[in-house]
Write an enzyme that holds these catalytic residues in place. Structure first.
Site, short mmCIF file in Angstrom:
data_model
loop_
_atom_site.label_atom_id
_atom_site.label_comp_id
_atom_site.label_asym_id
_atom_site.label_seq_id
_atom_site.Cartn_x
_atom_site.Cartn_y
_atom_site.Cartn_z
CE LYS A 231 6.98 6.28 -0.98
NZ LYS A 231 6.31 5.68 0.17
CD GLU B 290 -7.34 -0.46 -9.12
OE1 GLU B 290 -6.39 -1.27 -9.12
OE2 GLU B 290 -7.95 -0.10 -10.13
CD GLU C 230 -5.87 -7.07 -1.46
OE1 GLU C 230 -6.04 -7.01 -2.68
OE2 GLU C 230 -5.55 -6.08 -0.77
#
EC number: 1.1.1.257
Length: 482
Positions: free
Chosen positions: A177, A252, A384
């Site tokens: 994708k 990840e 983040e």
């Protein structure tokens, strides 16, 4: 430059809407806000066809049992990318906004990755153990099966190669994708793979603006593994959705990377490298330097040094050789980070305040920000940002530096800066992160495994261990016949 349109690639055929179709999606140039490319959106039947093609190629062909063929495909793939390197780099900068030198680095890393795993493909060994006289256990290493790779937009070439190369070396078949923002880049990269003589159905790719296709990949019993790079929030959703089929996950996820600077470090070098590491890809990199923890004895000096260094970063279009930092991926991301900066003024000391570039409303440009935060519970330390915002902190001794560095749920990367190698290694050993650089930053290569601790992910990519995410071990027992 090639026609920047992304078609679907399913069972060896390029298909989907043409660039003239009104149903095509748009890719926006982050430097101008103007349309730069288009992509053909996938419907459910396209994703189902891609999964079926990959399943058939794995179950009905010799691909998984032909290591020499796989090695040659990977080598030819790498050579084609090398021949088209500059052309694809320019397209990446156009649709992603990153600096041309960042695009060049990404292409170089991808080519290196493919060549590394071409060698690994011919060196996949099991083992045989004689457990007692005449009794043998054969431990065979086999390809996992059909693997899905869900790509982000921030490094679509390098992160594709990082998962695709070991998957193909292992003998898996793949459904990709692509990120819509950079899907034309993915298409051009895979056109090189097509020219390398890849058997039909071994690799398939689609693009979508939503998540229906990705959800189908995660939930389908015909897909054996998922390799995903992206946010923690989406990673957790993938884990939950994949539980029904117990498929293998390689994730990840996010990072909040601390850099510890001791007074005996080469301070000028640390400031220079960490300034670059905090502004690489406009801060849109999971391993970007986002926190600097400075010993209190040099705090005053380093505040001024980082403020001056970040304030002098030249922000501009990625295609401009004079630019030192490009735009964010889009105006929405720019405004999101600008909103975080606005809120930061209420809870942090603003040492350098970033802002959109004047006179460029269509571009997603935002200058760097430096804030000083004392409370490790602050969202500026815990969350983040994925933008050019660097947090400045201080510490009094090693224990405090380590405690503060480990005070988030992330554990992807960190760095330690000291002239005392023994101390640097001692501190590195106590950091709860998958990668620690000593007196350096963002040194990533095909040979060395990377991955996260804690909520920064599962599994490892790069190196030999990456093969574990795409292979499984079969135990075959037999005895000598009497």
């Amino acid at each position: 430059m090639m026609n920047p349109h992304a078609y679907l690639w399913i069972d060896g055929e390029w298909t989907g809407e043409s660039p003239a179709s009104s149903s095509c999606g748009e890719c926006i140039d982050p430097s101008s806000g103007e349309r730069a490319a288009t992509f053909a959106p996938a419907a459910r039947q396209h994703v189902e066809a891609a999964i079926s093609a990959a399943r058939r190629a794995f179950d009905s062909t010799d691909w998984a049992r032909a290591p020499r063929v796989r090695a040659q495909v990977l080598l030819d793939f790498a050579n084609c990318l090398a021949a088209r390197k500059q052309e694809i780099e320019k397209l990446l900068t156009l649709v992603n906004g990153k600096l041309l030198r960042e695009s060049a680095g990404e292409m170089g890393a991808a080519i290196s990755e493919l060549r590394y795993y071409a060698g690994i493909a011919r060196n996949l060994f099991g083992r045989i153990v004689e457990t007692e006289p005449g009794c043998y256990s054969h431990l065979a290493r086999e390809a996992l099966g059909v693997c899905a790779i869900i790509l982000p937009w921030n490094a679509p070439i390098a992160l594709l190669a990082r998962s695709l190369a070991p998957a193909l070396a292992a003998g898996c078949t793949v459904v990709i994708k692509a990120a819509p923002q950079t899907s034309p880049v993915t298409s051009q990269v895979l056109a090189c793979l097509e020219s390398a003589g890849l058997p039909r159905g071994v690799v398939n790719v689609f693009t979508e603006t939503g998540s229906d296709g990705a959800e189908l990949l995660v939930q389908s019993p015909a897909v054996d593994g998922i390799s995903f790079t992206g946010s923690n929030a989406i990673g957790k959703k993938i884990m939950a959705a994949a539980s029904g089929t117990m498929k293998r996950l390689s994730l990840e996820l996010g990072g909040k990377s601390p850099s510890i600077i001791f007074g005996d470090a080469d301070l000028a070098r640390a400031v220079s490298i960490l300034t670059a590491a905090s502004t690489v890809m406009a801060g849109q990199m999971c391993t970007a330097a986002t926190r600097v923890l400075v010993h209190e004895s040099i705090a005053a000096e380093m505040r001024q040094a980082f403020k001056a260094a970040l304030g002098s970063v030249r922000v501009g279009a990625g295609a401009d050789p004079a630019s030192q930092m490009g735009p964010l991926i889009d105006v929405r991301s720019r405004d999101r980070v600008a909103g975080i900066i606005e809120q930061a003024a209420d809870e942090a000391q603003m040492l350098l305040r970033g802002a959109p570039l004047a006179g460029m409303p269509g571009g997603a440009f935002l200058t760097p920000t430096l804030v000083e935060v004392k409370d490790t519970g602050s969202a500026l330390i815990q969350e983040e940002v994925f933008g050019p915002l660097l947090v400045f902190e201080t510490f009094s001794d090693e224990d405090e530096a380590i405690e503060k560095s480990n005070a988030t749920r992330y554990g992807l990367a960190a760095s330690v800066w000291s002239g005392d190698r023994a101390r640097a290694q001692r501190v590195a050993a106590r950091l709860a992160t998958g990668t620690v650089w000593i007196n350096s930053y963002n040194k990533l290569m095909a040979e060395a495994e990377t991955g996260g601790y804690r909520e920064s992910g599962l599994g490892r990519l790069h190196g030999l261990e990456a093969m574990n995410d795409f292979m499984q071990t079969k135990h075959i027992y037999y005895e000598d016949q009497v």
